[in-house]
Design an enzyme around this catalytic site. Structure first.
Site, PDB file in Angstrom:
ATOM      1  N   ARG A 191      54.321 -81.623  60.048  1.00  2.47           N
ATOM      2  CA  ARG A 191      55.597 -80.923  59.861  1.00  2.47           C
ATOM      3  C   ARG A 191      55.463 -79.477  60.323  1.00  2.47           C
ATOM      4  O   ARG A 191      54.373 -78.916  60.366  1.00  2.47           O
ATOM      5  CB  ARG A 191      56.043 -80.940  58.393  1.00  2.47           C
ATOM      6  CG  ARG A 191      55.170 -80.140  57.422  1.00  2.47           C
ATOM      7  CD  ARG A 191      55.669 -78.709  57.206  1.00  2.47           C
ATOM      8  NE  ARG A 191      54.771 -77.902  56.389  1.00  2.47           N
ATOM      9  CZ  ARG A 191      53.854 -77.095  56.900  1.00  2.47           C
ATOM     10  NH1 ARG A 191      53.649 -77.015  58.193  1.00  2.47           N
ATOM     11  NH2 ARG A 191      53.095 -76.351  56.094  1.00  2.47           N
TER      12      ARG A 191
ATOM     13  N   HIS B  86      56.560 -70.364  50.602  1.00  3.55           N
ATOM     14  CA  HIS B  86      56.150 -69.927  49.267  1.00  3.55           C
ATOM     15  C   HIS B  86      57.334 -69.935  48.306  1.00  3.55           C
ATOM     16  O   HIS B  86      57.487 -69.039  47.480  1.00  3.55           O
ATOM     17  CB  HIS B  86      55.445 -68.570  49.329  1.00  3.55           C
ATOM     18  CG  HIS B  86      54.109 -68.669  50.008  1.00  3.55           C
ATOM     19  ND1 HIS B  86      52.995 -69.142  49.354  1.00  3.55           N
ATOM     20  CD2 HIS B  86      53.733 -68.407  51.277  1.00  3.55           C
ATOM     21  CE1 HIS B  86      51.972 -69.137  50.200  1.00  3.55           C
ATOM     22  NE2 HIS B  86      52.392 -68.703  51.376  1.00  3.55           N
TER      23      HIS B  86
ATOM     24  N   GLY C 268      47.913 -75.571  60.809  1.00 11.36           N
ATOM     25  CA  GLY C 268      49.100 -75.242  60.020  1.00 11.36           C
ATOM     26  C   GLY C 268      50.262 -76.200  60.256  1.00 11.36           C
ATOM     27  O   GLY C 268      51.387 -75.912  59.863  1.00 11.36           O
TER      28      GLY C 268
ATOM     29  N   ASP D 186      54.964 -80.157  52.192  1.00 17.83           N
ATOM     30  CA  ASP D 186      54.346 -80.770  53.368  1.00 17.83           C
ATOM     31  C   ASP D 186      54.374 -82.289  53.270  1.00 17.83           C
ATOM     32  O   ASP D 186      54.709 -82.997  54.230  1.00 17.83           O
ATOM     33  CB  ASP D 186      52.892 -80.304  53.511  1.00 17.83           C
ATOM     34  CG  ASP D 186      52.773 -78.794  53.525  1.00 17.83           C
ATOM     35  OD1 ASP D 186      53.813 -78.117  53.712  1.00 17.83           O
ATOM     36  OD2 ASP D 186      51.656 -78.284  53.342  1.00 17.83           O
TER      37      ASP D 186
ATOM     38  N   TYR E 169      46.389 -68.276  47.835  1.00 21.79           N
ATOM     39  CA  TYR E 169      47.539 -69.139  47.539  1.00 21.79           C
ATOM     40  C   TYR E 169      47.678 -69.301  46.024  1.00 21.79           C
ATOM     41  O   TYR E 169      48.762 -69.132  45.459  1.00 21.79           O
ATOM     42  CB  TYR E 169      47.340 -70.495  48.213  1.00 21.79           C
ATOM     43  CG  TYR E 169      48.516 -71.437  48.109  1.00 21.79           C
ATOM     44  CD1 TYR E 169      49.435 -71.527  49.137  1.00 21.79           C
ATOM     45  CD2 TYR E 169      48.697 -72.231  46.980  1.00 21.79           C
ATOM     46  CE1 TYR E 169      50.523 -72.395  49.050  1.00 21.79           C
ATOM     47  CE2 TYR E 169      49.774 -73.086  46.880  1.00 21.79           C
ATOM     48  CZ  TYR E 169      50.682 -73.174  47.913  1.00 21.79           C
ATOM     49  OH  TYR E 169      51.750 -74.032  47.813  1.00 21.79           O
TER      50      TYR E 169
HETATM   51  C1  GLA Z   1      51.358 -74.829  52.058  1.00 20.58           C
HETATM   52  C2  GLA Z   1      51.634 -75.717  50.858  1.00 20.58           C
HETATM   53  C3  GLA Z   1      53.132 -75.944  50.681  1.00 20.58           C
HETATM   54  C4  GLA Z   1      53.903 -74.618  50.681  1.00 20.58           C
HETATM   55  C5  GLA Z   1      53.476 -73.750  51.864  1.00 20.58           C
HETATM   56  C6  GLA Z   1      54.096 -72.386  51.823  1.00 20.58           C
HETATM   57  O1  GLA Z   1      51.731 -75.470  53.251  1.00 20.58           O
HETATM   58  O2  GLA Z   1      50.990 -76.957  50.997  1.00 20.58           O
HETATM   59  O3  GLA Z   1      53.388 -76.661  49.489  1.00 20.58           O
HETATM   60  O4  GLA Z   1      53.752 -73.942  49.456  1.00 20.58           O
HETATM   61  O5  GLA Z   1      52.073 -73.598  51.935  1.00 20.58           O
HETATM   62  O6  GLA Z   1      55.469 -72.477  51.958  1.00 20.58           O
END
Ligand code: GLA
Length: 337
Positions: free
Chosen positions: A10, A17, A102, A146, A195
């Site tokens: 994706r 966040h 990413g 994700d 995170y």
């Molecule tokens: C990562 C996490 C997601 C989300 C993003 C930030 O990809 O797995 O759940 O929090 O960071 O938006």
């Protein structure tokens, strides 16, 4: 009987966040993804991968996924420990996703493995199981975006996801725009601990002003701690940007959509502090480029990729960085078996 399952990666267009605070996100599943072919039998899940040297060999009663080696096998172990298939099997993983860039290669792996070992349920149940698997494997308290984007993807549509109700609304991408993803070339660093720290800060802010999803800017301004205030300010304004961005897409107003992307990047950089000089430089380079409406970091930050919205057909010089033009694609599926 051979089972084949495919799960897409994706890219997140807007709303980073925010998922773990019950907020709004707007990712899309992409045409790059991971395929698992699998022959059930035995009491281990054994998978070879075209992008890894060592196979994953995971007992179906695996207890501690985060301790499994090689490290990619942790994601397989996470899924096995959550899905708990009655039998194992042997198979092969093939991916068209760049690993660790990413684009949610780990979520795609989890979702494809879950389907291959026999997970049955709705897209949301599949995403929840794989979110748990990711948390167990990586020890990072990730949100659901994700895995849900991978499980619930739609051809031609981005997904407006409400992470309080888990309602998913398709938003068609306008024909005058294309999604370009550019790798900053900077491997993501320290993302796990930072995170978790951001998640804790959001929780601390919510303890003071209530759920951030319902908080107003006046609530945010009332926070005495300047760090919590900035974090909450990002979340509250980012939720607004997701709705405004979805409206801009629906109106095919890519100029407005691009401006919202740049505002999101600034918020992730200044208020949420998850950007890096390499990401900032790449966003600035893209923002100056003819035919680029806007750009922002995408996903967790701390390195990785930038996503840009560009006028369809206009060539973009990304100065030797890896890049992909991506299309909103259907979600995960068992192909046969
Ligand atoms: C990562 C996490 C997601 C989300 C993003 C930030 O990809 O797995 O759940 O929090 O960071 O938006």
């Amino acid at each position: 009987m051979t089972v084949t399952a495919f799960a897409p990666g994706r890219v997140n267009l807007m709303g980073d966040h925010t998922d773990y605070t019950g907020g709004l996100v707007l990712p899309m599943a992409i045409e790059l993804g991971t395929t698992v072919t699998f022959e059930p039998g035995g009491d281990t899940v054994t998978l070879a991968s075209t992008v890894e040297t060592e196979p994953a060999v995971v007992r179906i009663d695996v207890a501690d996924p985060a301790g499994v080696l090689p490290s990619w096998a942790r994601y397989v172990a996470g899924v096995v420990s959550v899905v708990r298939p009655a039998v194992g099997g042997t198979g092969r993983v093939v991916t068209t996703l760049p690993v660790g860039a990413g684009l949610s290669s780990s979520a795609a792996l989890e979702v494809a493995v879950a389907l291959a070992v026999g997970f049955a349920g709705t897209a949301l149940e599949l995403a929840r199981a794989c979110q748990r698997a990711e948390q167990l494997a990586s020890r990072v308290p990730c949100g659901i975006m994700d895995q849900l984007a991978s499980a619930a993807g739609r051809d031609g549509e981005a997904l407006l996801i409400d992470c309080t109700s888990f309602e998913v609304t398709g938003v068609a991408l306008p024909e005058n725009a294309e999604v370009l993803v550019v790798d900053s070339g900077q491997a993501r660093a320290l993302s796990g601990s930072a995170y978790a720290a951001r998640r804790d800060e959001c929780r601390a802010a919510a303890d003071l002003v209530g759920p951030l999803r319902q908080a107003t800017l006046a609530d945010v301004d009332a926070l005495a701690d300047p760090v919590l205030r900035r974090r909450a300010h990002h979340v509250v304004t980012e939720n607004e940007r997701v709705l405004a961005f979805a409206d801009a897409l629906r109106a095919a107003d890519i100029g407005e959509a691009g401006r919202i992307m740049l505002a999101s990047h600034a918020s992730l950089r200044d208020d949420y502090e998850v950007s890096t000089p390499a990401l900032d430089e790449l966003v600035a380079l893209l923002a100056r480029h003819r035919g680029v409406a806007g750009a922002r970091l995408t996903g967790a930050g701390f390195g990785g990729c930038v996503v840009a919205l560009v006028e369809a057909g206009v060539p973009i010089d990304v100065q030797r960085r890896r890049s992909w033009r991506l299309h909103a694609s259907a979600g995960a599926r068992r192909i046969e078996g």
